[in-house]
Motif scaffolding. Structure first.
Motif, PDB file in Angstrom:
ATOM      1  N   ALA A 124      22.635   8.302  12.596  1.00  0.00           N
ATOM      2  CA  ALA A 124      23.544   8.913  12.086  1.00  0.00           C
ATOM      3  C   ALA A 124      23.832   8.756  10.628  1.00  0.00           C
ATOM      4  O   ALA A 124      24.375   9.734  10.005  1.00  0.00           O
ATOM      5  N   THR A 125      23.197   7.624   9.860  1.00  0.00           N
ATOM      6  CA  THR A 125      23.393   7.725   8.611  1.00  0.00           C
ATOM      7  C   THR A 125      22.394   8.532   7.963  1.00  0.00           C
ATOM      8  O   THR A 125      21.213   8.463   8.367  1.00  0.00           O
ATOM      9  N   ASN A 126      22.818   9.305   6.823  1.00  0.00           N
ATOM     10  CA  ASN A 126      21.903  10.357   6.367  1.00  0.00           C
ATOM     11  C   ASN A 126      21.279   9.875   5.017  1.00  0.00           C
ATOM     12  O   ASN A 126      22.107   9.575   4.017  1.00  0.00           O
ATOM     13  N   TYR A 127      20.154   9.515   5.079  1.00  0.00           N
ATOM     14  CA  TYR A 127      19.190   9.120   3.980  1.00  0.00           C
ATOM     15  C   TYR A 127      18.253  10.051   3.631  1.00  0.00           C
ATOM     16  O   TYR A 127      17.032   9.912   2.925  1.00  0.00           O
ATOM     17  N   SER A 128      18.483  11.413   4.112  1.00  0.00           N
ATOM     18  CA  SER A 128      17.487  12.556   3.883  1.00  0.00           C
ATOM     19  C   SER A 128      17.150  12.674   2.374  1.00  0.00           C
ATOM     20  O   SER A 128      16.255  13.296   1.761  1.00  0.00           O
ATOM     21  N   ASN A 129      17.981  12.122   1.439  1.00  0.00           N
ATOM     22  CA  ASN A 129      17.718  12.504   0.024  1.00  0.00           C
ATOM     23  C   ASN A 129      17.002  11.308  -0.758  1.00  0.00           C
ATOM     24  O   ASN A 129      16.886  11.183  -1.985  1.00  0.00           O
ATOM     25  N   GLN A 130      16.706  10.257   0.225  1.00  0.00           N
ATOM     26  CA  GLN A 130      16.087   9.033  -0.580  1.00  0.00           C
ATOM     27  C   GLN A 130      14.893   8.884   0.053  1.00  0.00           C
ATOM     28  O   GLN A 130      14.362   9.445   0.956  1.00  0.00           O
ATOM     29  N   ASN A 131      13.892   7.840  -0.459  1.00  0.00           N
ATOM     30  CA  ASN A 131      12.390   7.698  -0.174  1.00  0.00           C
ATOM     31  C   ASN A 131      12.211   6.127  -0.059  1.00  0.00           C
ATOM     32  O   ASN A 131      10.984   5.976  -0.237  1.00  0.00           O
ATOM     33  N   PHE A 132      12.935   5.500   0.383  1.00  0.00           N
ATOM     34  CA  PHE A 132      12.673   3.933   0.296  1.00  0.00           C
ATOM     35  C   PHE A 132      11.791   3.428   1.413  1.00  0.00           C
ATOM     36  O   PHE A 132      11.572   4.392   2.474  1.00  0.00           O
ATOM     37  N   LEU A 133      11.148   2.391   1.146  1.00  0.00           N
ATOM     38  CA  LEU A 133      10.162   1.937   2.389  1.00  0.00           C
ATOM     39  C   LEU A 133       8.989   2.813   2.910  1.00  0.00           C
ATOM     40  O   LEU A 133       8.791   3.085   4.003  1.00  0.00           O
ATOM     41  N   ARG A 134       8.518   3.538   1.808  1.00  0.00           N
ATOM     42  CA  ARG A 134       7.591   4.598   2.241  1.00  0.00           C
ATOM     43  C   ARG A 134       6.326   4.400   1.024  1.00  0.00           C
ATOM     44  O   ARG A 134       6.902   4.199  -0.153  1.00  0.00           O
ATOM     45  N   GLY A 135       5.254   4.450   1.342  1.00  0.00           N
ATOM     46  CA  GLY A 135       4.183   4.332   0.467  1.00  0.00           C
ATOM     47  C   GLY A 135       2.960   4.568   0.637  1.00  0.00           C
ATOM     48  O   GLY A 135       2.674   4.943   1.862  1.00  0.00           O
ATOM     49  N   ARG A 136       2.118   4.783  -0.283  1.00  0.00           N
ATOM     50  CA  ARG A 136       0.569   5.485  -0.017  1.00  0.00           C
ATOM     51  C   ARG A 136      -0.113   4.716  -0.976  1.00  0.00           C
ATOM     52  O   ARG A 136       0.126   4.571  -2.251  1.00  0.00           O
ATOM     53  N   GLN A 137      -1.565   4.062  -0.664  1.00  0.00           N
ATOM     54  CA  GLN A 137      -2.453   3.554  -1.289  1.00  0.00           C
ATOM     55  C   GLN A 137      -3.675   4.019  -0.716  1.00  0.00           C
ATOM     56  O   GLN A 137      -3.943   4.256   0.260  1.00  0.00           O
ATOM     57  N   THR A 138      -4.665   3.628  -1.916  1.00  0.00           N
ATOM     58  CA  THR A 138      -6.298   3.864  -1.439  1.00  0.00           C
ATOM     59  C   THR A 138      -7.084   2.618  -1.147  1.00  0.00           C
ATOM     60  O   THR A 138      -6.706   1.746  -2.188  1.00  0.00           O
ATOM     61  N   THR A 139      -7.654   2.304  -0.574  1.00  0.00           N
ATOM     62  CA  THR A 139      -8.338   1.198  -0.380  1.00  0.00           C
ATOM     63  C   THR A 139      -9.404   0.796  -1.350  1.00  0.00           C
ATOM     64  O   THR A 139     -10.027   1.601  -1.675  1.00  0.00           O
ATOM     65  N   ASP A 140      -9.659  -0.231  -1.597  1.00  0.00           N
ATOM     66  CA  ASP A 140     -10.532  -0.872  -2.608  1.00  0.00           C
ATOM     67  C   ASP A 140     -11.863  -1.264  -1.890  1.00  0.00           C
ATOM     68  O   ASP A 140     -11.821  -0.886  -0.882  1.00  0.00           O
ATOM     69  N   ALA A 141     -12.647  -1.862  -2.755  1.00  0.00           N
ATOM     70  CA  ALA A 141     -14.078  -2.278  -2.031  1.00  0.00           C
ATOM     71  C   ALA A 141     -14.123  -3.068  -1.018  1.00  0.00           C
ATOM     72  O   ALA A 141     -14.970  -3.060  -0.113  1.00  0.00           O
ATOM     73  N   ASN A 142     -13.005  -3.660  -0.964  1.00  0.00           N
ATOM     74  CA  ASN A 142     -12.922  -4.638   0.199  1.00  0.00           C
ATOM     75  C   ASN A 142     -11.923  -3.984   1.584  1.00  0.00           C
ATOM     76  O   ASN A 142     -11.811  -4.771   2.502  1.00  0.00           O
ATOM     77  N   GLY A 143     -11.784  -2.696   1.325  1.00  0.00           N
ATOM     78  CA  GLY A 143     -11.140  -1.980   2.410  1.00  0.00           C
ATOM     79  C   GLY A 143      -9.661  -2.570   2.291  1.00  0.00           C
ATOM     80  O   GLY A 143      -9.041  -2.298   3.395  1.00  0.00           O
ATOM     81  N   GLN A 144      -9.105  -2.870   1.449  1.00  0.00           N
ATOM     82  CA  GLN A 144      -7.754  -3.572   1.199  1.00  0.00           C
ATOM     83  C   GLN A 144      -6.741  -2.777   0.476  1.00  0.00           C
ATOM     84  O   GLN A 144      -7.023  -2.110  -0.575  1.00  0.00           O
ATOM     85  N   VAL A 145      -5.422  -2.446   0.967  1.00  0.00           N
ATOM     86  CA  VAL A 145      -4.191  -2.366   0.210  1.00  0.00           C
ATOM     87  C   VAL A 145      -3.372  -3.314   0.460  1.00  0.00           C
ATOM     88  O   VAL A 145      -3.383  -4.077   1.482  1.00  0.00           O
ATOM     89  N   SER A 146      -2.087  -3.307  -0.759  1.00  0.00           N
ATOM     90  CA  SER A 146      -0.998  -4.244  -0.305  1.00  0.00           C
ATOM     91  C   SER A 146       0.060  -3.613  -0.897  1.00  0.00           C
ATOM     92  O   SER A 146       0.209  -2.767  -1.609  1.00  0.00           O
ATOM     93  N   TYR A 147       1.075  -4.152  -0.099  1.00  0.00           N
ATOM     94  CA  TYR A 147       2.557  -3.709  -0.650  1.00  0.00           C
ATOM     95  C   TYR A 147       3.580  -4.734  -0.723  1.00  0.00           C
ATOM     96  O   TYR A 147       3.624  -5.744   0.204  1.00  0.00           O
ATOM     97  N   LEU A 148       4.363  -4.402  -1.609  1.00  0.00           N
ATOM     98  CA  LEU A 148       5.710  -5.224  -1.667  1.00  0.00           C
ATOM     99  C   LEU A 148       6.975  -4.442  -0.991  1.00  0.00           C
ATOM    100  O   LEU A 148       7.162  -3.597  -1.287  1.00  0.00           O
TER     101      LEU A 148
END
Length: 238
Positions: A124-148
């Protein structure tokens, strides 16, 4: 580690992403010394190398994910801090860490709402113009990514979860999966101020997790409500 330091250190780490996984491990060790012990969930991929469950991408996938290359995905959302470290490994290559792949992550906020969508029967709540809690990263040599991030809430018909998609550097999808949370952890969080109470579906009642819950479960979660949590999960592609 108190909550202010937890967040401050998390933001400082965003300027040095190469060191972020190690820094998060140090933060997790600090939490273990003064907070609740780790809650172990699913199988650790390095100990039991099984391809992670393929799950639905859901009705709220990231639109134009290449625009959201970032480690801090909180945006303007409030909630209990959650540091997420994912390790991606390749079963076809002896379950070695998979470097240089894209990891997309998305989740709802504490009230169960997704950005980029809304104003309809699904949300019901319209957040179509916001982009919170979404992200992309590329894994490092350890195959890892981290997010806050923040600890996700829930919405009718689903147990608490986080969505993850693994893609090659050229955008070919390798796996779409979801991460589940241990009941003792999410029950503690949802009993705190600001969250919306007990989910209407437990992990075992959730249709997405019905045949794969053990493999969907976070490998470990450490921390507490006052200081925040750290989630660790190994995801295996075929």
């Amino acid at each position: 580690m108190d909550r202010k330091k937890f967040l401050t250190n998390g933001f400082l780490r965003l300027g040095a992403m190469a060191a972020l996984p190690a820094a998060l491990t140090a933060c997790s060790d600090d939490d273990n010394a003064a907070a609740s012990p780790p809650v172990n969930g699913g199988n650790n991929g390095s100990d039991n190398c099984v391809v992670s469950p393929v799950e639905t991408i859901g009705p709220f996938p990231i639109r134009t994910p290449a625009q959201y290359v970032r480690a801090n995905i909180i945006g303007d959302r409030a909630g209990i801090p959650l540091l997420i470290t994912l390790t991606i490994q390749d079963k076809s290559n002896g379950c070695t860490p998979l470097e240089g792949v894209l990891v997309d992550i998305w989740q709802c906020d504490k009230d169960g709402n997704y950005s980029q969508y809304g104003g309809n029967q699904l949300q019901a709540t319209n957040y179509s113009n916001q982009n919170f809690l979404r992200g992309r990263q590329t894994t490092d040599a350890n195959g890892q990514v981290s997010y806050l991030s923040i600890f996700p809430g829930w919405y009718p018909g689903r147990a608490p979860h986080i969505h993850v998609q693994i893609l090659t550097a050229d955008g070919t999808s390798l796996l779409v999966t979801q991460i589940a949370f241990p009941v003792p952890v999410y029950s503690e969080v949802y009993a705190s101020d600001g969250y919306n109470g007990v989910p209407d579906r437990s992990n075992t009642q959730d249709s997405i997790f019905s045949n794969s819950l053990n493999q969907n479960m976070a490998d470990s979660i450490t921390g507490n409500i006052a200081d925040g949590y750290t989630l660790m999960k190994t995801i295996t592609v075929g």
